[in-house]
Design an enzyme around this catalytic site. Structure first.
Site, PDB file in Angstrom:
ATOM      1  N   TRP A 165       0.811  -1.220   0.000  1.00 55.78           N
ATOM      2  CA  TRP A 165       0.000   0.000   0.000  1.00 55.78           C
ATOM      3  C   TRP A 165       0.840   1.264   0.000  1.00 55.78           C
ATOM      4  O   TRP A 165       0.328   2.351  -0.249  1.00 55.78           O
ATOM      5  CB  TRP A 165      -0.917   0.023   1.236  1.00 55.78           C
ATOM      6  CG  TRP A 165      -0.165  -0.252   2.517  1.00 55.78           C
ATOM      7  CD1 TRP A 165      -0.055  -1.454   3.159  1.00 55.78           C
ATOM      8  CD2 TRP A 165       0.615   0.683   3.289  1.00 55.78           C
ATOM      9  NE1 TRP A 165       0.755  -1.339   4.273  1.00 55.78           N
ATOM     10  CE2 TRP A 165       1.175  -0.022   4.370  1.00 55.78           C
ATOM     11  CE3 TRP A 165       0.902   2.047   3.171  1.00 55.78           C
ATOM     12  CZ2 TRP A 165       1.996   0.578   5.328  1.00 55.78           C
ATOM     13  CZ3 TRP A 165       1.722   2.648   4.115  1.00 55.78           C
ATOM     14  CH2 TRP A 165       2.252   1.908   5.172  1.00 55.78           C
ATOM     15  N   LYS A 189      -2.016  -9.039  -7.383  1.00 56.50           N
ATOM     16  CA  LYS A 189      -2.885  -8.785  -6.237  1.00 56.50           C
ATOM     17  C   LYS A 189      -2.371  -7.521  -5.548  1.00 56.50           C
ATOM     18  O   LYS A 189      -1.366  -7.546  -4.856  1.00 56.50           O
ATOM     19  CB  LYS A 189      -2.872  -9.955  -5.251  1.00 56.50           C
ATOM     20  CG  LYS A 189      -3.918  -9.781  -4.159  1.00 56.50           C
ATOM     21  CD  LYS A 189      -3.323 -10.042  -2.789  1.00 56.50           C
ATOM     22  CE  LYS A 189      -4.187  -9.491  -1.692  1.00 56.50           C
ATOM     23  NZ  LYS A 189      -4.127  -8.022  -1.565  1.00 56.50           N
ATOM     24  N   PRO A 190      -3.071  -6.389  -5.748  1.00 61.30           N
ATOM     25  CA  PRO A 190      -2.638  -5.159  -5.066  1.00 61.30           C
ATOM     26  C   PRO A 190      -3.085  -5.181  -3.617  1.00 61.30           C
ATOM     27  O   PRO A 190      -3.961  -5.965  -3.247  1.00 61.30           O
ATOM     28  CB  PRO A 190      -3.366  -4.058  -5.842  1.00 61.30           C
ATOM     29  CG  PRO A 190      -4.606  -4.718  -6.365  1.00 61.30           C
ATOM     30  CD  PRO A 190      -4.283  -6.181  -6.554  1.00 61.30           C
ATOM     31  N   GLY A 242       6.844  -6.311   0.472  1.00 65.55           N
ATOM     32  CA  GLY A 242       6.106  -6.205   1.726  1.00 65.55           C
ATOM     33  C   GLY A 242       6.986  -6.578   2.888  1.00 65.55           C
ATOM     34  O   GLY A 242       8.224  -6.498   2.803  1.00 65.55           O
ATOM     35  N   SER A 243       6.361  -7.030   3.958  1.00 67.23           N
ATOM     36  CA  SER A 243       7.123  -7.266   5.184  1.00 67.23           C
ATOM     37  C   SER A 243       7.978  -8.533   5.071  1.00 67.23           C
ATOM     38  O   SER A 243       7.660  -9.461   4.327  1.00 67.23           O
ATOM     39  CB  SER A 243       6.175  -7.399   6.377  1.00 67.23           C
ATOM     40  OG  SER A 243       5.527  -8.646   6.317  1.00 67.23           O
ATOM     41  N   GLU A 264      11.124  -8.122  -2.168  1.00 66.90           N
ATOM     42  CA  GLU A 264      11.624  -6.803  -1.752  1.00 66.90           C
ATOM     43  C   GLU A 264      11.009  -6.574  -0.384  1.00 66.90           C
ATOM     44  O   GLU A 264       9.822  -6.280  -0.261  1.00 66.90           O
ATOM     45  CB  GLU A 264      11.189  -5.769  -2.789  1.00 66.90           C
ATOM     46  CG  GLU A 264      12.070  -4.570  -2.818  1.00 66.90           C
ATOM     47  CD  GLU A 264      11.471  -3.449  -2.025  1.00 66.90           C
ATOM     48  OE1 GLU A 264      11.775  -3.395  -0.806  1.00 66.90           O
ATOM     49  OE2 GLU A 264      10.699  -2.668  -2.585  1.00 66.90           O
ATOM     50  N   LEU A 265      11.808  -6.780   0.661  1.00 69.47           N
ATOM     51  CA  LEU A 265      11.266  -6.874   2.029  1.00 69.47           C
ATOM     52  C   LEU A 265      11.700  -5.676   2.873  1.00 69.47           C
ATOM     53  O   LEU A 265      12.179  -4.676   2.363  1.00 69.47           O
ATOM     54  CB  LEU A 265      11.707  -8.207   2.639  1.00 69.47           C
ATOM     55  CG  LEU A 265      11.375  -9.445   1.781  1.00 69.47           C
ATOM     56  CD1 LEU A 265      11.894 -10.723   2.426  1.00 69.47           C
ATOM     57  CD2 LEU A 265       9.875  -9.546   1.519  1.00 69.47           C
ATOM     58  N   GLU A 395      11.803  -2.010  12.032  1.00 72.07           N
ATOM     59  CA  GLU A 395      11.453  -0.948  11.081  1.00 72.07           C
ATOM     60  C   GLU A 395      10.250  -0.187  11.642  1.00 72.07           C
ATOM     61  O   GLU A 395       9.193  -0.774  11.873  1.00 72.07           O
ATOM     62  CB  GLU A 395      11.094  -1.627   9.760  1.00 72.07           C
ATOM     63  CG  GLU A 395      11.122  -0.744   8.573  1.00 72.07           C
ATOM     64  CD  GLU A 395      10.805  -1.530   7.292  1.00 72.07           C
ATOM     65  OE1 GLU A 395      10.157  -2.595   7.362  1.00 72.07           O
ATOM     66  OE2 GLU A 395      11.196  -1.048   6.218  1.00 72.07           O
ATOM     67  N   GLU A 472      15.057  -4.900  -8.686  1.00 75.51           N
ATOM     68  CA  GLU A 472      14.015  -4.304  -9.521  1.00 75.51           C
ATOM     69  C   GLU A 472      14.563  -3.015 -10.124  1.00 75.51           C
ATOM     70  O   GLU A 472      15.357  -2.318  -9.493  1.00 75.51           O
ATOM     71  CB  GLU A 472      12.777  -4.017  -8.680  1.00 75.51           C
ATOM     72  CG  GLU A 472      12.174  -5.296  -8.108  1.00 75.51           C
ATOM     73  CD  GLU A 472      10.815  -5.098  -7.459  1.00 75.51           C
ATOM     74  OE1 GLU A 472      10.661  -4.127  -6.686  1.00 75.51           O
ATOM     75  OE2 GLU A 472       9.917  -5.896  -7.735  1.00 75.51           O
TER      76      GLU A 472
HETATM   77  C1  SIN Z   1       9.386   0.787  -0.869  1.00 76.54           C
HETATM   78  O1  SIN Z   1       9.225   1.422   0.146  1.00 76.54           O
HETATM   79  O2  SIN Z   1       9.054  -0.410  -0.939  1.00 76.54           O
HETATM   80  C2  SIN Z   1       9.978   1.384  -2.123  1.00 76.54           C
HETATM   81  C3  SIN Z   1      10.550   2.720  -1.948  1.00 76.54           C
HETATM   82  C4  SIN Z   1      11.145   3.267  -3.222  1.00 76.54           C
HETATM   83  O3  SIN Z   1      10.957   2.738  -4.322  1.00 76.54           O
HETATM   84  O4  SIN Z   1      11.826   4.264  -3.103  1.00 76.54           O
END
Ligand code: SIN
Length: 496
Positions: A165, A189-190, A242-243, A264-265, A395, A472
């Site tokens: 989100w 899936k958003p 996400g987490s 991407e965590l 975090e 990415e």
């Molecule tokens: C993220 O918070 O997952 C991405 C942040 C970004 O692309 O700068």
């Protein structure tokens, strides 16, 4: 039954109201359902609309559609796919204002940041459309005189993407654009908190010429949708932002069918300021890194490690800048900070602050919730946060800058690396040798040297250790959606 607040809808003031879709997008058809999930504006808790709460059956349908669409999409010339992505990029930019207003309403970020995110999201579509034409393989000199070796790059197949989100558009295009460019088809899936940005992107994708089944969006609760996406053998690749805890579970589920996985965590970014830093630049860098998206990015500075000689001056200037932040509803004039995403986020921020203060931290500004509706928290600065405070080891994902004092470079590096996270890190120094030593010594996928903003479509974004797998953005990001196929060619002897 009206499932939205009329005033909230009016406030959106979209030039193209049809960009707000209250339906999933499967095989080129807008799919509705009786059960829905309401989407609220975190600035005031009012309902913006609702999307269908789909489950296993619809997700299987979306996977089937993506699977059926794959051969024809993969077979198209890269140049054709690139032309469609280019049109999609142009449409996203042409509707930037509407997309930004939708995003601010469902996510809460200031309108200027939402405008920035739309351009960032479009940048991935533009970049990967261009890269599609350059997915070169390789020719390797044979290991025997009569052998030639060729390496082809081919699309992996159906890609399942689950996105968060905090960046409702950019985290989608960072996955979907390279997948489509490579020749893959996608089921997305958003986040159920921010589905409208995703659905508006799908509408524009269709207008750009994406064929039915190539890009599908299933809306609904995570568990039943995720269960299909991580186990269906027709899904070749799973990508998640996400987490860390959820990412580990999803990746484990993917191993039953040995899917390719990108993750991407979470991060725990150190922001290190040395005595020799340019103080103004360091403060501006900290503001950009810490308070972007109201502290809700995975690359946000999480721990501000400041050398003793500059500590007091840095704390004072940072506090003055934080006090000047304009906090408010992004749809109502210029703001710098929005609400947090939900009550859970507020609870976590409060818990981290209470824990730091109990450990001896001092509060220079902020520290409290405010407002009668919405999820508002004051931008906060804490000093002398104990090294083992929650603020330093988890975090925080909120607008809280916690300062920790250090004396030596070795101490700073050890503190910075003392975590299982390894996403982003930042260093401010004017000493070139130190910059190199720190850049090479930090155990992170990304290092910002004298800058607090590092994200762009042209650079590889990703973490090491428990912050993720894969990259990415950039040309590396395209490889995540392609398999290498080696062909070993045996040559007949030349005729005599
Ligand atoms: C993220 O918070 O997952 C991405 C942040 C970004 O692309 O700068």
């Amino acid at each position: 039954m009206t499932r939205h607040d009329l005033g909230e809808r009016a406030r959106l003031a979209l030039k193209r109201p049809d960009l707000l879709r209250e339906a999933a997008w499967i095989n080129g058809v807008w799919v509705t359902g009786d059960a829905v999930i309401e989407v609220t504006n975190p600035a005031n808790g009012k309902v913006l609309g609702a999307v269908p709460a789909l489950g296993e059956a619809e997700t299987l349908g979306a996977v089937a559609a993506a699977h059926a669409a794959f051969p024809a999409w993969a077979a198209r010339a890269a140049k054709d796919r690139a032309a469609i992505l280019r049109r999609w990029f142009e449409l996203v930019m042409a509707h930037r204002d509407d997309l930004a207003r939708l995003m601010t309403a469902e996510q809460g970020k200031p309108l200027a940041e939402a405008q920035g995110e739309v351009a960032y999201a479009a940048g991935f579509i533009e970049w990967f459309g261009e890269e599609a034409k350059r997915a070169y393989g390789e020719v390797i000199p044979g290991h025997q005189a009569d052998k030639r070796i060729v390496v082809l790059k081919q699309p992996v197949g159906v890609v399942a993407a689950v996105t968060p989100w905090n960046f409702p558009a950019a985290m989608i295009t960072r996955k979907v654009a390279p997948a489509l460019a490579a020749g893959c088809t996608v089921v997305l899936k958003p986040s159920e908190l921010t589905p409208f940005s995703a659905l508006a992107l799908a509408l524009l994708g269709e207008e750009a010429g994406l064929p039915a089944g190539v890009f599908n969006i299933v809306t609904g609760p995570p568990a039943p949708i995720g269960a299909v996406l991580t186990t269906d053998p027709r899904v070749a690749k799973f990508t998640f932002t996400g987490s860390t805890s959820v990412g580990k579970m999803l990746a484990a589920a993917c191993m039953g069918t040995v899917k390719r996985v990108s993750l991407e965590l979470g991060g725990n970014a150190p922001f290190i300021v040395f005595d020799d830093a340019d103080l103004d630049a360091a403060v501006e860098g900290a503001m950009a890194s810490k308070f972007r998206n109201t502290g809700q990015t995975c690359v946000c500075a999480n721990r501000l490690l400041v050398q003793a000689g500059i500590y007091d001056a840095f704390a004072e200037r940072l506090t003055n800048r934080v006090k000047a932040l304009r906090v408010g509803d992004g749809l109502e004039g210029a703001t710098d900070q929005g609400p947090l995403i939900n009550a859970g986020a507020l609870d976590k921020v409060e818990r981290h602050i209470a824990n730091a203060v109990a450990g001896g931290a001092g509060m220079l500004t902020g520290g409290r919730r405010f407002g009668t509706s919405g999820t508002w928290f004051e931008p906060t600065v804490l000093i002398d946060v104990p090294p083992l405070a929650l603020l330093n080891i988890e975090e925080t994902f909120g607008p809280v800058a916690g300062l920790v004092r250090f004396e030596t470079e070795a101490q700073a590096l050890a503190m910075a690396n003392d975590t299982r996270a390894g996403l982003a890190s930042y260093v401010f120094t004017r000493d070139l040798d130190r910059a190199w030593r720190m850049g090479e010594g930090l155990q992170y996928g990304m290092v910002g040297l004298n800058t607090g903003l590092i994200s762009t479509e042209v650079a590889p974004f990703g973490g090491i250790k428990e912050s993720g797998l894969g990259r990415e953005g950039s040309h590396f990001g395209l490889d995540e959606y392609m398999e290498l196929k080696m062909m070993c060619v045996g040559l007949a002897p030349a005729p005599v």
